[in-house]
Design an enzyme around this catalytic site. Sequence first.
Site, PDB file in Angstrom:
ATOM      1  N   CYS A  61      -1.561   1.566   1.303  1.00 17.88           N
ATOM      2  CA  CYS A  61      -0.407   1.535   0.406  1.00 17.88           C
ATOM      3  C   CYS A  61       0.426   0.270   0.633  1.00 17.88           C
ATOM      4  CB  CYS A  61       0.444   2.764   0.652  1.00 17.88           C
ATOM      5  SG  CYS A  61       1.317   2.687   2.207  1.00 17.88           S
ATOM      6  N   ASP A  99      -5.682   5.728   4.381  1.00 24.80           N
ATOM      7  CA  ASP A  99      -5.448   4.297   4.533  1.00 24.80           C
ATOM      8  C   ASP A  99      -6.017   3.773   5.854  1.00 24.80           C
ATOM      9  OD1 ASP A  99      -4.246   4.507   2.152  1.00 24.80           O
ATOM     10  OD2 ASP A  99      -2.203   4.247   2.858  1.00 24.80           O
ATOM     11  N   CYS A 116      -3.852  10.205   4.490  1.00 21.98           N
ATOM     12  CA  CYS A 116      -3.675   9.445   3.246  1.00 21.98           C
ATOM     13  C   CYS A 116      -4.890   8.568   2.952  1.00 21.98           C
ATOM     14  CB  CYS A 116      -2.413   8.586   3.314  1.00 21.98           C
ATOM     15  SG  CYS A 116      -2.476   7.340   4.599  1.00 21.98           S
ATOM     16  N   CYS A 161       3.354   4.951   7.753  1.00 23.73           N
ATOM     17  CA  CYS A 161       2.582   3.740   7.448  1.00 23.73           C
ATOM     18  C   CYS A 161       2.815   2.684   8.527  1.00 23.73           C
ATOM     19  CB  CYS A 161       2.981   3.178   6.091  1.00 23.73           C
ATOM     20  SG  CYS A 161       3.155   4.432   4.817  1.00 23.73           S
TER      21      CYS A 161
HETATM   22 FE1  FES Z   1      -0.914   5.968   4.171  1.00 26.85          FE
HETATM   23 FE2  FES Z   1       1.037   4.366   3.683  1.00 26.85          FE
HETATM   24  S1  FES Z   1       0.529   6.144   2.579  1.00 26.85           S
HETATM   25  S2  FES Z   1      -0.391   4.208   5.228  1.00 26.85           S
END
Ligand code: FES
Length: 145
Positions: free
Chosen positions: A59, A35, A33, A103
Amino acid sequence: MYSEKVMDHFQNPRNVGEIEDASGVGTVGNAKCGDIMRIFLDIDEEGIIREAKFKTFGCGAAVATSSMATELVRGRTIREALQVTNKAVMEALDGLPPVKVHCSLLAEEAIHAALWDYAQKNGIEIAGLSRPKSDIHEGEEEENW
Ligand code: FES
């Protein structure tokens, strides 16, 4: 879809920022993702976590879980901090939707990475702590397209 606690920690995150000369810093990401989360810990001579701060580029659930994770480890011993798993963080937030569970893994892994960094800097071993991954997506099964 999100609990009130998740929304609260997302909108008013606790412990945002950096700690200068932190005892340990851990950075982990999820290549899937994109992140990234970084956690800073200030640990005293007795092994008590005096301060915990975070910076998260991610996110809303990642922000909320970093906020809760830093709250949960403050004032705790290293051993207690190791018990702050993603499950514990999720429980403290009254749950996360299934697609957002990964996450919370970032938060657990970032704490472990910061403790690992602390151990490395001080030449100590922390029982039960193994080298953290820098990418929590590593080792997950490859998806077939
Ligand atoms: Fe990647 Fe939440 S979508 S940490």
